[in-house]
Design a protein around this motif. Structure first.
Motif, PDB file in Angstrom:
ATOM      1  N   THR A   1     -36.589  -7.527 -18.347  1.00 44.79           N
ATOM      2  CA  THR A   1     -36.765  -6.233 -19.004  1.00 44.79           C
ATOM      3  C   THR A   1     -38.160  -5.699 -18.720  1.00 44.79           C
ATOM      4  O   THR A   1     -38.335  -4.702 -18.038  1.00 44.79           O
ATOM      5  CB  THR A   1     -36.554  -6.348 -20.525  1.00 44.79           C
ATOM      6  OG1 THR A   1     -37.373  -7.401 -21.039  1.00 44.79           O
ATOM      7  CG2 THR A   1     -35.103  -6.615 -20.859  1.00 44.79           C
TER       8      THR A   1
ATOM      9  N   ASP B   1     -37.711  -7.619 -27.094  1.00 43.75           N
ATOM     10  CA  ASP B   1     -36.810  -6.766 -26.314  1.00 43.75           C
ATOM     11  C   ASP B   1     -35.968  -5.858 -27.208  1.00 43.75           C
ATOM     12  O   ASP B   1     -35.639  -4.740 -26.838  1.00 43.75           O
ATOM     13  CB  ASP B   1     -35.875  -7.612 -25.441  1.00 43.75           C
ATOM     14  CG  ASP B   1     -36.535  -8.099 -24.164  1.00 43.75           C
ATOM     15  OD1 ASP B   1     -37.701  -7.747 -23.911  1.00 43.75           O
ATOM     16  OD2 ASP B   1     -35.870  -8.830 -23.415  1.00 43.75           O
ATOM     17  N   SER B   2     -35.629  -6.344 -28.397  1.00 49.50           N
ATOM     18  CA  SER B   2     -34.781  -5.540 -29.282  1.00 49.50           C
ATOM     19  C   SER B   2     -35.513  -4.308 -29.819  1.00 49.50           C
ATOM     20  O   SER B   2     -34.877  -3.379 -30.305  1.00 49.50           O
ATOM     21  CB  SER B   2     -34.254  -6.393 -30.436  1.00 49.50           C
ATOM     22  OG  SER B   2     -35.321  -6.859 -31.239  1.00 49.50           O
TER      23      SER B   2
ATOM     24  N   GLY C   1     -29.288 -10.429 -21.631  1.00 48.50           N
ATOM     25  CA  GLY C   1     -28.451  -9.310 -22.007  1.00 48.50           C
ATOM     26  C   GLY C   1     -29.174  -7.978 -22.061  1.00 48.50           C
ATOM     27  O   GLY C   1     -28.612  -6.948 -21.698  1.00 48.50           O
ATOM     28  N   LYS C   2     -30.416  -7.978 -22.522  1.00 45.58           N
ATOM     29  CA  LYS C   2     -31.146  -6.713 -22.624  1.00 45.58           C
ATOM     30  C   LYS C   2     -31.475  -6.165 -21.237  1.00 45.58           C
ATOM     31  O   LYS C   2     -31.382  -4.953 -21.011  1.00 45.58           O
ATOM     32  CB  LYS C   2     -32.420  -6.879 -23.459  1.00 45.58           C
ATOM     33  CG  LYS C   2     -33.055  -5.575 -23.845  1.00 45.58           C
ATOM     34  CD  LYS C   2     -32.170  -4.774 -24.789  1.00 45.58           C
ATOM     35  CE  LYS C   2     -32.875  -3.561 -25.338  1.00 45.58           C
ATOM     36  NZ  LYS C   2     -32.088  -2.869 -26.359  1.00 45.58           N
TER      37      LYS C   2
ATOM     38  N   TYR D   1     -29.683  -6.610 -18.620  1.00 48.22           N
ATOM     39  CA  TYR D   1     -28.389  -6.111 -18.142  1.00 48.22           C
ATOM     40  C   TYR D   1     -28.079  -4.748 -18.764  1.00 48.22           C
ATOM     41  O   TYR D   1     -27.699  -3.804 -18.074  1.00 48.22           O
ATOM     42  CB  TYR D   1     -27.291  -7.121 -18.476  1.00 48.22           C
ATOM     43  CG  TYR D   1     -25.914  -6.685 -18.050  1.00 48.22           C
ATOM     44  CD1 TYR D   1     -25.496  -6.846 -16.736  1.00 48.22           C
ATOM     45  CD2 TYR D   1     -25.044  -6.094 -18.950  1.00 48.22           C
ATOM     46  CE1 TYR D   1     -24.236  -6.438 -16.326  1.00 48.22           C
ATOM     47  CE2 TYR D   1     -23.781  -5.676 -18.562  1.00 48.22           C
ATOM     48  CZ  TYR D   1     -23.379  -5.854 -17.245  1.00 48.22           C
ATOM     49  OH  TYR D   1     -22.132  -5.435 -16.844  1.00 48.22           O
ATOM     50  N   GLU D   2     -28.247  -4.653 -20.075  1.00 50.58           N
ATOM     51  CA  GLU D   2     -27.952  -3.408 -20.797  1.00 50.58           C
ATOM     52  C   GLU D   2     -28.816  -2.252 -20.268  1.00 50.58           C
ATOM     53  O   GLU D   2     -28.314  -1.151 -20.007  1.00 50.58           O
ATOM     54  CB  GLU D   2     -28.223  -3.634 -22.287  1.00 50.58           C
ATOM     55  CG  GLU D   2     -28.119  -2.417 -23.159  1.00 50.58           C
ATOM     56  CD  GLU D   2     -28.648  -2.696 -24.558  1.00 50.58           C
ATOM     57  OE1 GLU D   2     -29.346  -1.829 -25.102  1.00 50.58           O
ATOM     58  OE2 GLU D   2     -28.369  -3.793 -25.117  1.00 50.58           O
ATOM     59  N   LEU D   3     -30.106  -2.492 -20.110  1.00 52.23           N
ATOM     60  CA  LEU D   3     -31.016  -1.449 -19.625  1.00 52.23           C
ATOM     61  C   LEU D   3     -30.718  -1.078 -18.174  1.00 52.23           C
ATOM     62  O   LEU D   3     -30.806   0.089 -17.793  1.00 52.23           O
ATOM     63  CB  LEU D   3     -32.466  -1.889 -19.790  1.00 52.23           C
ATOM     64  CG  LEU D   3     -32.942  -2.008 -21.245  1.00 52.23           C
ATOM     65  CD1 LEU D   3     -34.255  -2.769 -21.320  1.00 52.23           C
ATOM     66  CD2 LEU D   3     -33.053  -0.642 -21.902  1.00 52.23           C
ATOM     67  N   TYR D   4     -30.361  -2.069 -17.376  1.00 52.48           N
ATOM     68  CA  TYR D   4     -29.992  -1.807 -15.984  1.00 52.48           C
ATOM     69  C   TYR D   4     -28.769  -0.892 -15.945  1.00 52.48           C
ATOM     70  O   TYR D   4     -28.740   0.090 -15.197  1.00 52.48           O
ATOM     71  CB  TYR D   4     -29.702  -3.122 -15.255  1.00 52.48           C
ATOM     72  CG  TYR D   4     -29.243  -2.925 -13.828  1.00 52.48           C
ATOM     73  CD1 TYR D   4     -30.176  -2.827 -12.805  1.00 52.48           C
ATOM     74  CD2 TYR D   4     -27.893  -2.831 -13.506  1.00 52.48           C
ATOM     75  CE1 TYR D   4     -29.762  -2.637 -11.488  1.00 52.48           C
ATOM     76  CE2 TYR D   4     -27.476  -2.648 -12.205  1.00 52.48           C
ATOM     77  CZ  TYR D   4     -28.409  -2.548 -11.197  1.00 52.48           C
ATOM     78  OH  TYR D   4     -28.005  -2.349  -9.903  1.00 52.48           O
ATOM     79  N   GLN D   5     -27.754  -1.231 -16.730  1.00 53.15           N
ATOM     80  CA  GLN D   5     -26.522  -0.439 -16.751  1.00 53.15           C
ATOM     81  C   GLN D   5     -26.806   1.004 -17.164  1.00 53.15           C
ATOM     82  O   GLN D   5     -26.235   1.939 -16.618  1.00 53.15           O
ATOM     83  CB  GLN D   5     -25.491  -1.058 -17.703  1.00 53.15           C
ATOM     84  CG  GLN D   5     -24.962  -2.409 -17.248  1.00 53.15           C
ATOM     85  CD  GLN D   5     -24.317  -2.371 -15.878  1.00 53.15           C
ATOM     86  OE1 GLN D   5     -24.838  -2.909 -14.916  1.00 53.15           O
ATOM     87  NE2 GLN D   5     -23.184  -1.723 -15.777  1.00 53.15           N
ATOM     88  N   LYS D   6     -27.711   1.179 -18.107  1.00 56.02           N
ATOM     89  CA  LYS D   6     -28.010   2.509 -18.625  1.00 56.02           C
ATOM     90  C   LYS D   6     -28.875   3.336 -17.675  1.00 56.02           C
ATOM     91  O   LYS D   6     -28.618   4.517 -17.467  1.00 56.02           O
ATOM     92  CB  LYS D   6     -28.718   2.382 -19.981  1.00 56.02           C
ATOM     93  CG  LYS D   6     -29.034   3.714 -20.633  1.00 56.02           C
ATOM     94  CD  LYS D   6     -29.605   3.530 -22.019  1.00 56.02           C
ATOM     95  CE  LYS D   6     -29.852   4.880 -22.678  1.00 56.02           C
ATOM     96  NZ  LYS D   6     -30.336   4.730 -24.055  1.00 56.02           N
TER      97      LYS D   6
ATOM     98  N   LYS E   1     -24.928 -10.537 -15.135  1.00 53.47           N
ATOM     99  CA  LYS E   1     -25.750 -10.925 -16.285  1.00 53.47           C
ATOM    100  C   LYS E   1     -25.799 -12.441 -16.398  1.00 53.47           C
ATOM    101  O   LYS E   1     -24.763 -13.097 -16.463  1.00 53.47           O
ATOM    102  CB  LYS E   1     -25.179 -10.306 -17.560  1.00 53.47           C
ATOM    103  CG  LYS E   1     -25.927 -10.698 -18.814  1.00 53.47           C
ATOM    104  CD  LYS E   1     -25.440  -9.967 -20.059  1.00 53.47           C
ATOM    105  CE  LYS E   1     -23.990 -10.178 -20.337  1.00 53.47           C
ATOM    106  NZ  LYS E   1     -23.545  -9.610 -21.618  1.00 53.47           N
TER     107      LYS E   1
END
Length: 171
Positions: free
Chosen positions: A28, A93-94, A121-122, A124-129, A141
């Motif tokens: 991240t 990260d949260s 997971g974070k 991955y989530e930020l990459y996807q967004k 991930k």
């Protein structure tokens, strides 16, 4: 006790890659400890370097920044982060908000990256967004190497992360 405040953090160090890098591992944003050391995965409890040494069957876990860079390049691994800058509380990260994504094309246009992996997971989530809509490349991930991910012991982490070997050692 005083409530922790948000700090605006700008990523201050460069990605590690060269013209032979085959996989890209994205986190991240560097933790407080990593920023203090001016290099990736600097928290002494983060298992990233021990895990990579194990997966790559290295007899020595890289210790200095120079050793870490040499290790990554020797094993065709690129490392960077999804975020160029954001607001964050400590290393949480949260708490991340106000994200400015990193320009991953700096790597993707100059290295033959075959697969992108997210360290947690974070990431991955930020990459996807933020990244996937622009670059349209799938990320896999992987469980985070962070000490905050205590549910994943080293053997279990190594089992999941071992999939990177397929690309690293394919000739």
């Amino acid at each position: 006790m005083e409530k922790e405040q948000y700090t605006h953090v700008r990523h201050e160090f460069n990605p590690v890659f060269d013209s032979t890098s085959r996989i890209l591992i994205l986190g991240t944003l560097p933790s407080v400890k990593s920023r203090e050391q001016n290099f990736y995965y600097g928290h002494p409890q983060n298992r990233f370097w021990k895990l990579l040494a194990r997966i790559c069957e290295s007899k020595k876990v890289p210790d200095t920044i120079e050793e870490k860079k040499a290790f990554l390049l020797a094993h065709h691994i690129a490392v960077w982060d999804v975020i160029a800058e954001c607001d964050i509380i400590g290393s949480s990260d949260s708490s991340i908000k106000n994200v400015v994504p990193a320009d991953l094309n700096q790597i993707l246009e100059h290295a033959p990256i075959q697969q992108i992996y997210g360290n947690g997971g974070k990431a991955y989530e930020l990459y996807q967004k933020y990244a996937y809509p622009q670059i349209q490349r799938k990320m896999i991930k992987l469980p985070s190497t962070s000490p905050a991910n205590a549910a994943w012991q080293m053997d279990r982490l190594a089992e999941e992360w071992r999939q990177i070997r397929e690309i690293l050692y394919k000739i």
